[in-house]
Design a protein around this motif. Structure first.
Motif, PDB file in Angstrom:
ATOM      1  N   LYS A 123       0.870  -1.200  -0.010  1.00 22.20           N
ATOM      2  CA  LYS A 123      -0.101  -0.036  -0.055  1.00 22.20           C
ATOM      3  C   LYS A 123       0.907   1.112  -0.041  1.00 22.20           C
ATOM      4  O   LYS A 123       0.239   2.250  -0.404  1.00 22.20           O
ATOM      5  CB  LYS A 123      -0.982   0.123   1.172  1.00 22.20           C
ATOM      6  CG  LYS A 123      -1.958  -1.074   1.169  1.00 22.20           C
ATOM      7  CD  LYS A 123      -2.842  -1.144   2.234  1.00 22.20           C
ATOM      8  CE  LYS A 123      -3.706  -2.318   2.412  1.00 22.20           C
ATOM      9  NZ  LYS A 123      -4.553  -2.202   3.806  1.00 22.20           N
ATOM     10  N   ASP A 170       1.949   2.869   2.655  1.00 18.13           N
ATOM     11  CA  ASP A 170       1.540   3.542   3.617  1.00 18.13           C
ATOM     12  C   ASP A 170       2.463   3.510   4.950  1.00 18.13           C
ATOM     13  O   ASP A 170       2.262   4.158   6.018  1.00 18.13           O
ATOM     14  CB  ASP A 170       0.192   3.139   4.283  1.00 18.13           C
ATOM     15  CG  ASP A 170       0.179   1.959   4.594  1.00 18.13           C
ATOM     16  OD1 ASP A 170       0.811   1.148   4.600  1.00 18.13           O
ATOM     17  OD2 ASP A 170      -1.135   1.470   4.699  1.00 18.13           O
ATOM     18  N   GLY A 171       3.831   2.975   4.718  1.00 17.69           N
ATOM     19  CA  GLY A 171       4.569   2.811   5.669  1.00 17.69           C
ATOM     20  C   GLY A 171       4.548   1.334   6.793  1.00 17.69           C
ATOM     21  O   GLY A 171       5.168   1.328   7.615  1.00 17.69           O
ATOM     22  N   LYS A 172       3.376   0.821   6.309  1.00 20.71           N
ATOM     23  CA  LYS A 172       3.104  -0.127   7.382  1.00 20.71           C
ATOM     24  C   LYS A 172       3.223  -1.635   6.528  1.00 20.71           C
ATOM     25  O   LYS A 172       2.970  -2.689   7.308  1.00 20.71           O
ATOM     26  CB  LYS A 172       1.523  -0.338   7.718  1.00 20.71           C
ATOM     27  CG  LYS A 172       1.199   1.099   8.487  1.00 20.71           C
ATOM     28  CD  LYS A 172      -0.372   1.091   9.001  1.00 20.71           C
ATOM     29  CE  LYS A 172      -0.650   2.420   9.682  1.00 20.71           C
ATOM     30  NZ  LYS A 172      -1.931   2.394   9.946  1.00 20.71           N
ATOM     31  N   ASP A 173       3.730  -1.582   5.360  1.00 20.87           N
ATOM     32  CA  ASP A 173       3.986  -2.634   4.586  1.00 20.87           C
ATOM     33  C   ASP A 173       5.044  -3.581   5.180  1.00 20.87           C
ATOM     34  O   ASP A 173       6.367  -3.143   5.234  1.00 20.87           O
ATOM     35  CB  ASP A 173       4.074  -2.440   3.149  1.00 20.87           C
ATOM     36  CG  ASP A 173       3.075  -1.848   2.400  1.00 20.87           C
ATOM     37  OD1 ASP A 173       1.897  -2.255   2.541  1.00 20.87           O
ATOM     38  OD2 ASP A 173       3.091  -0.740   1.996  1.00 20.87           O
ATOM     39  N   LYS A 174       4.837  -5.130   5.416  1.00 21.30           N
ATOM     40  CA  LYS A 174       5.947  -5.750   5.777  1.00 21.30           C
ATOM     41  C   LYS A 174       6.778  -6.047   4.437  1.00 21.30           C
ATOM     42  O   LYS A 174       6.526  -6.119   3.461  1.00 21.30           O
ATOM     43  CB  LYS A 174       5.412  -7.158   6.354  1.00 21.30           C
ATOM     44  CG  LYS A 174       4.929  -6.782   7.634  1.00 21.30           C
ATOM     45  CD  LYS A 174       4.318  -8.205   8.261  1.00 21.30           C
ATOM     46  CE  LYS A 174       3.667  -7.909   9.661  1.00 21.30           C
ATOM     47  NZ  LYS A 174       3.217  -9.449  10.270  1.00 21.30           N
TER      48      LYS A 174
END
Length: 548
Positions: free
Chosen positions: A196, A198-202
């Motif tokens: 995505k 959004d900085g939260k992707d692993k």
């Protein structure tokens, strides 16, 4: 004492001579699951609860045994794309050679990755199951005694890219059955995901600074060429579809449907996150997918500034022209396809295949030389083996040259009768304005030319007769042609198909019957004891087995 030692050494020698290559055993459970690859919950097909499926990591000459339990509600098959299955089309996993696995039952595949190396993949060959998953990577590593033309990488990563639709595989199948086309995909997935941003992707992969990694990239999609690159990094191509290649450096690579390649990437940039980028090609509107590659101990998100994907198919054509077989590299076998000097072998047969599209009884069909293939209830190979081929299909359904005038499309099984060990030239001509990608089971072939326009014998002057890459899949650009050369020395019934799956499903495929006159185990294995039987052969007694 000396006598005892002699007997012991003799026994060890005999055991060594009779010893088999190692076996790898797998048990796979095929089930439905619910995932949201593009943010929309939908049904997918899982293998052991994995999407994509497990990676088979093997070594040249390994014996592979995969016990497949079909726990979905439809008959199911897996095919091992690019694995050459010497003398063993029984294990190919396509409807022309195998009865599908009924729901609630299992079937065991047994095959040897004989004299092969490289990056390949597997996927479902029944209905539109490929649109729901059940695909994965298949690696064949070189044996330790065989030198590889590059240093051992720090790690070896599998990258499965594919176009993706949010409709179920059953809905897509119904669309095709009702005469519609699939249309543009909704997205592109990388190993079943789409970051995505959004900085939260692993991260999909992690790299250590200044280390070099091998990425094995396969396009398991339905219809779309995908351009793959790593933000801020270059890729050194080292292998594709079983052949070491001249090690050119690319900023990105077009990976056509069904194709696989191995690239080396060195982590030589600032330690932070970077995007692994995958974008559709040859569509009016580009659809993209991304994944995260993270440097170990790196700090910072990937830059939002992404390079523009290449435009036009001429760029991709030039990429093809840059591909060369690495003639100085050792391989799984020293003499692939009979000779390094394939350019000096006399062509004994030329087959020109022209893909077309039309309608039959008002519904969409795709055809080769005016004929659209249909799969009979009795698999072609079984009908041939049991001696009832005349009740199921006719040989040489299509001529070696397409009709001079395009008439209406007819539907019937397409089987070409190939002479064992003949050296054959196959021309793929694509008069349409869309891309095409062709794959041949059971063989590697020399992709000697891909050019715009129409083919004529004079075009042989432009063939690469020295170092064309030996491979299993070749693309054909819009209003263009491609030429391949190969020796039909692998007895069996082998599928030649468009890798654009809506085309395959609606008839753009055929089978090459390669019969050995000797009918000997030296040339082809017998029907496996565990083979499923269906159609007209279900209750027939098995024919006498081949002998040495």
């Amino acid at each position: 004492m000396v006598g005892v030692l002699f007997i012991l050494l003799l026994c060890l020698t005999i055991l060594g001579v009779r010893g088999e290559d190692p076996y790898l055993f797998f048990t796979w459970n095929i089930t439905y699951g619910t995932l949201s690859p593009l943010g929309v919950p939908q049904q997918v097909i899982l293998i052991n609860d994995q999407f994509p499926g497990p990676v088979i990591n093997s070594t040249s000459n390994n014996n592979i045994v995969v016990n497949v339990f079909n726990n979905i509600d439809e008959p199911f098959l897996l095919t091992w794309s690019g694995i050459q299955q010497r003398k063993n089309s029984w294990q190919e996993g396509v409807l022309g050679t195998n009865c599908p696995i009924p729901p609630g039952t299992n079937q065991t595949y047994r095959f040897q990755v004989k004299d092969q190396i490289g990056s390949f993949h597997y996927y479902p060959s029944t209905a539109m199951h490929k649109a729901a998953g059940a695909f994965g990577g298949l690696h064949i590593n070189s044996r330790l005694l065989i030198p590889v033309p590059y240093a051992d990488p720090e790690d070896d990563y599998t990258v499965i890219v594919n176009d993706w639709y949010t409709k179920s595989h059953k809905a897509l199948r119904d669309m095709l059955d009702n005469g519609q086309i699939l249309g543009r995909p909704e997205g592109v997935l990388i190993n079943g995901k789409n970051a995505k941003g959004d900085g939260k992707d692993k991260p999909l992969f992690t790299m250590k600074p200044n280390k070099t990694y091998k990425f094995r990239i396969c396009n398991a999609g339905l219809k779309t060429t995908i351009n793959v690159g790593i933000q801020g990094h270059t890729m050194t191509l080292v292998e594709m579809e079983g052949s070491h290649v001249v090690q050119n450096v690319y900023e990105s690579m077009d990976v056509h449907v069904g194709q696989c390649m191995g690239v080396l990437v060195t982590a030589n940039q600032a330690p932070k996150d970077y995007y692994l980028m995958a974008s559709t090609r040859f569509l009016k509107n580009v659809v993209s997918g991304m994944g995260i590659i993270r440097y170990a101990n790196g700090k910072g998100p990937p830059s939002p500034e992404l390079p523009d994907p290449p435009v036009g198919w001429e760029w991709s054509l030039n990429q093809f022209r840059s591909l060369r077989w690495n003639l100085t590299a050792s391989a799984a076998r020293p003499n692939p396809q009979g000779s390094y000097h394939y350019g000096s072998i006399n062509i004994t047969r030329t087959i020109k295949l022209v893909n077309t599209v039309g309608t039959v009884e008002g519904k969409l069909r795709y055809a080769i030389n005016g004929v659209s293939h249909i799969n009979p209830e009795t698999p072609l190979k079984l009908a041939e083996y049991f001696g009832i081929a005349d009740k199921v299909f006719k040989y040489d359904t299509i001529p070696d040259e397409p009709p001079s005038e395009s008439g209406k499309i007819v539907t019937e099984p397409i089987v070409l009768n190939m002479t064992f060990r003949n050296f054959v030239e196959i021309i793929f001509e694509n008069p349409e304005k869309s891309m095409q990608s062709w794959h041949l089971d059971g063989y590697s072939f020399f992709a000697v030319a891909v050019e715009p326009g129409t083919w004529s014998p004079e075009k042989r002057k432009h063939y690469n007769l020295l170092d064309a890459v030996s491979r299993t899949t070749v693309q054909v650009f819009p209003e263009s042609w491609a030429a391949i050369l190969l020796t039909f020395d692998n007895a069996g019934m082998w599928n030649l198909r468009s890798e654009l799956w809506e085309r395959t499903y609606l008839g753009q495929q055929l089978y090459a019957s390669v019969l050995s006159p000797a009918r000997s185990l030296r040339d082809e294995y017998n029907l496996p004891d565990n083979a499923l039987l269906c159609g007209l052969v279900k209750d027939l007694p098995k024919p006498p087995p081949y002998t040495i």
